[in-house]
Design an enzyme around this catalytic site. Structure first.
Site, short mmCIF file in Angstrom:
data_model
loop_
_atom_site.label_atom_id
_atom_site.label_comp_id
_atom_site.label_asym_id
_atom_site.label_seq_id
_atom_site.Cartn_x
_atom_site.Cartn_y
_atom_site.Cartn_z
N ARG A 8 5.53 -3.59 8.92
CA ARG A 8 4.97 -3.54 7.57
C ARG A 8 5.74 -2.53 6.71
O ARG A 8 5.95 -2.77 5.51
CB ARG A 8 3.48 -3.20 7.63
CG ARG A 8 2.80 -3.41 6.28
CD ARG A 8 1.31 -3.34 6.36
NE ARG A 8 0.85 -2.03 6.77
CZ ARG A 8 -0.41 -1.73 7.09
NH1 ARG A 8 -1.35 -2.68 7.06
NH2 ARG A 8 -0.75 -0.52 7.45
N LYS A 11 2.64 -1.28 1.24
CA LYS A 11 1.87 -0.03 1.28
C LYS A 11 2.65 1.08 0.58
O LYS A 11 3.35 1.88 1.22
CB LYS A 11 1.57 0.32 2.74
CG LYS A 11 0.42 1.29 2.91
CD LYS A 11 -0.14 1.24 4.31
CE LYS A 11 -1.12 2.34 4.58
NZ LYS A 11 -2.37 2.23 3.82
N GLU A 39 -9.87 -6.91 -2.01
CA GLU A 39 -10.11 -5.97 -0.92
C GLU A 39 -10.69 -4.69 -1.48
O GLU A 39 -10.85 -4.54 -2.69
CB GLU A 39 -8.82 -5.69 -0.14
CG GLU A 39 -7.75 -4.97 -0.94
CD GLU A 39 -6.55 -4.57 -0.07
OE1 GLU A 39 -6.69 -4.37 1.15
OE2 GLU A 39 -5.46 -4.44 -0.64
N1 PLP Z 1 -6.03 -2.26 2.56
C1 PLP Z 1 -5.60 -1.10 2.03
C2 PLP Z 1 -5.47 -1.03 0.57
C3 PLP Z 1 -5.30 -0.01 2.86
O1 PLP Z 1 -4.89 1.15 2.35
C4 PLP Z 1 -5.45 -0.13 4.24
C5 PLP Z 1 -5.11 0.97 5.13
O2 PLP Z 1 -4.06 1.02 5.70
C6 PLP Z 1 -5.89 -1.35 4.75
C7 PLP Z 1 -6.17 -2.39 3.88
C8 PLP Z 1 -6.07 -1.54 6.20
O3 PLP Z 1 -4.86 -1.75 6.87
P1 PLP Z 1 -4.67 -1.36 8.36
O4 PLP Z 1 -5.74 -2.03 9.12
O5 PLP Z 1 -3.33 -1.86 8.73
O6 PLP Z 1 -4.79 0.12 8.45
C1 COI Z 2 -5.31 3.77 6.55
O1 COI Z 2 -6.32 3.17 6.90
O2 COI Z 2 -4.45 4.15 7.37
C2 COI Z 2 -5.06 4.04 5.17
O3 COI Z 2 -3.93 4.22 4.85
C3 COI Z 2 -6.19 4.09 4.23
C4 COI Z 2 -6.17 5.28 3.31
C5 COI Z 2 -6.26 6.58 4.02
C6 COI Z 2 -5.06 5.22 2.35
#
Ligand code: PLP
Ligand code: COI
Length: 339
Positions: free
Chosen positions: A80, A183, A219
């Site tokens: 990612r 991200k 989301e």
């Molecule tokens: N959506 C957003 C905007 C986020 O910041 C995060 C955190 O990382 C997620 C979703 C969840 O992603 P992940 O499950 O890969 O941490």
């Molecule tokens: C995560 O879940 O790792 C995130 O990045 C969410 C937030 C702390 C930005």
């Protein structure tokens, strides 16, 4: 160091012993090297400061009953981050450099990995920034990749207790063809005002609608959304949400449990039909949703009738945690065990 109260950690920064850095210069990534400094010395014209060439990741490591440290789906985070690199024209970070740097940062800070049973984990924050100087709007030719770690407790102070979220129609987090799928810091900067407004009104997060039609669920500020009904796990398909690794994992676990899975546009009105709903992410794990209030339309969707997490969310949460901690077999190859 005074003793850490592992069971009462919040989701915040704590200084650890080392962070690990790799520099990109002359078209090459250097060997990841540790430092004790918490500071970065960069050029005032660095592109990360002016033009937002900045991407980050978030993943976790856990200590098992056997004392071993397990990192969850590290490769997915590396991939990612590569997609973030492509999205804002940063030098692509090789998966091997990502993994080597992450593992080194964990090993050097092993004493900060919370003990089994504390409910806490080690949060790993990889960060990639353009450090080369530019004044015109152009990508940098030099970059810094840094990984720091910090022990954390729950992202939402309520932990696994349902919290209310708000729809605020006056704000978008990401444009339909914009940067929502990667991200990068800019997406989070764009969410600060709405997030602050929601928090002040007593909500844990903003639930964003699609920016174009304001009809479908996108989301939450820091996490994906899912709903449960009729033994089906439903999560929005959208061109402006982050592909969550936790969500992808829960989709697999839901299938393993014999549930149906639907990834499709989810209209706001469908909230009225969900038996359960939650926010999902590395930091949030599963954070069940109590109620969704569409503030501007004066509408309210009560999800949890009794104020508790529902049975499906609970089952998925326990299953995910068990794999992360090593209590249940890692049948999907998600876990890297440190030597
Ligand atoms: N959506 C957003 C905007 C986020 O910041 C995060 C955190 O990382 C997620 C979703 C969840 O992603 P992940 O499950 O890969 O941490
Ligand atoms: C995560 O879940 O790792 C995130 O990045 C969410 C937030 C702390 C930005």
């Amino acid at each position: 160091m005074s003793a850490i109260d592992w069971s009462n950690l919040s989701f915040g920064y704590m200084k650890t012993d080392y962070n690990v850095r790799s520099y990109y210069k002359d078209g090459k990534w250097g060997t990841p090297t540790e430092t004790t400094s918490e500071y970065i010395d960069i050029h005032m014209a660095a592109t990360c400061l002016h033009y937002g060439q900045e991407a980050f990741e978030g993943l976790k490591a856990f200590r098992g009953k056997d004392g071993k440290i397990r990192v969850f789906r590290m490769r997915d985070n590396a991939l990612r981050m590569q997609s973030s690199c492509h999205g804002i024209m940063m030098a692509e970070l090789p998966v091997e450099v990502f993994e080597e740097t992450v593992l080194k940062a964990i090993k050097l800070n092993e004493r900060f990995v919370p003990p089994y049973g504390s409910g806490a984990s080690l949060y790993i924050r990889p960060l990639l920034i353009g450090t080369g100087a530019q004044v015109g709007v152009k990508p940098a030719s030099e970059y810094l990749f840094v990984v720091f770690v910090t022990p954390v407790g729950p992202y939402f102070k309520e932990g696994f207790k349902p919290t209310p979220v708000a729809i605020l129609r006056g704000y978008d987090r990401a444009a339909p063809l914009g940067t929502g799928t990667i991200k990068i810091g800019g997406n989070y900067a764009a969410s600060l005002v709405a997030g602050d407004k929601a928090h002040k009104m007593g909500y844990s997060a903003v639930l964003y609608l699609d920016a174009k039609e304001k009809k479908y669920l996108d989301e939450c500020g820091p996490a994906n959304f899912f709903g449960i009904k009729n033994n089906t796990y439903i999560t929005p398909a959208s061109s402006s949400i982050l592909p969550s690794i936790t969500n992808k994992s829960l989709i697999q676990l839901a299938e393993d449990l014999g549930m149906k899975v639907e990834r499709r546009p989810v209209a706001e009105e469908e909230l009225a039909t969900f038996e359960e709903a939650g926010q999902v992410g590395t930091a949030a794990v599963i954070s069940p949703i109590l109620r969704v209030d569409d503030i501007d339309e004066n509408k309210s969707y009560v999800i949890s009738k009794d104020g508790n997490a529902g049975p499906v969310s609970t089952k998925l949460y326990n299953k995910l945690r068990a794999i992360q901690l090593g209590d249940e077999p890692d049948t999907h190859g998600w876990v890297t065990i440190l030597d």
